[in-house]
Motif scaffolding. Sequence first.
Motif, mmCIF file in Angstrom:
data_model
loop_
_atom_site.group_PDB
_atom_site.id
_atom_site.type_symbol
_atom_site.label_atom_id
_atom_site.label_comp_id
_atom_site.label_asym_id
_atom_site.label_seq_id
_atom_site.Cartn_x
_atom_site.Cartn_y
_atom_site.Cartn_z
ATOM 1 N N TRP A 1 1.335 -1.174 0.173
ATOM 2 C CA TRP A 1 0.085 0.177 0.243
ATOM 3 C C TRP A 1 0.496 1.120 0.368
ATOM 4 O O TRP A 1 2.432 1.388 0.802
ATOM 5 N N ALA B 1 2.917 -1.217 3.724
ATOM 6 C CA ALA B 1 2.508 0.093 3.402
ATOM 7 C C ALA B 1 3.864 1.171 4.060
ATOM 8 O O ALA B 1 4.157 0.820 5.000
ATOM 9 N N ALA C 1 -3.577 1.010 -4.199
ATOM 10 C CA ALA C 1 -3.915 -0.479 -3.576
ATOM 11 C C ALA C 1 -2.895 -0.682 -4.183
ATOM 12 O O ALA C 1 -1.781 -0.724 -4.693
ATOM 13 N N HIS D 1 -7.153 4.819 -3.748
ATOM 14 C CA HIS D 1 -8.324 4.439 -3.241
ATOM 15 C C HIS D 1 -8.641 5.940 -2.488
ATOM 16 O O HIS D 1 -9.939 5.938 -2.731
ATOM 17 N N ARG E 1 -8.055 -0.997 3.258
ATOM 18 C CA ARG E 1 -7.112 -2.494 2.758
ATOM 19 C C ARG E 1 -8.642 -3.331 3.559
ATOM 20 O O ARG E 1 -9.370 -4.391 2.860
ATOM 21 N N GLN E 2 -9.868 -2.677 4.373
ATOM 22 C CA GLN E 2 -11.169 -3.971 4.770
ATOM 23 C C GLN E 2 -11.651 -3.371 3.043
ATOM 24 O O GLN E 2 -12.633 -4.043 3.363
ATOM 25 N N GLN F 1 -10.086 -4.044 0.717
ATOM 26 C CA GLN F 1 -10.534 -4.169 -0.605
ATOM 27 C C GLN F 1 -10.421 -5.510 -0.764
ATOM 28 O O GLN F 1 -10.594 -6.614 -0.569
#
Length: 155
Positions: free
Chosen positions: A42, A74, A126, A132, A152-153, A155
């Motif tokens: 990320w 990330a 991402a 995003h 992230r959730q 994704q």
Amino acid sequence: MARVIRWVMAGLGALLLAACGADAGLDQHGRKVTAASLEGQWLIINYWAQWCGPCRHEIPELNALDRSLQGSGAQVLGVNFDGLQGEALSKASAEMGIEFRVLASDPAPRYSLPPSQVLPVTYIVAPDGRVHAQLAGEQTADGLREKLAAARQAQ
């Protein structure tokens, strides 16, 4: 003729794949930024300039965020809005107190980052290269952590 077309298409495909995996140039220290160091991560990509007051104010937040993200999949990347290169980029990054990696080459084409008319601007990208979020204005480490967790959730 069909054989030639297949050969040309295979060549074009190989070129496209090679471009996707191409290194991202150098950082503010003159070190090569490999594609492998960015892939599967990320990315929080922040555009800054020396003349931008809010940019100067958010640098400590981005430094703290980058430290907190170590080993999490990330990382924070900076990009100088004015396109500084070499020694000028190194000097400006040091003067701004930037501890995270600053790319000498603009990654906008690589990640299809939409243009922004304001600074600072931060993008959350991402691992698959999709953008995003495009966040205009000054950000905080906590706010970016929350936005990263939400991305992230999703994704």
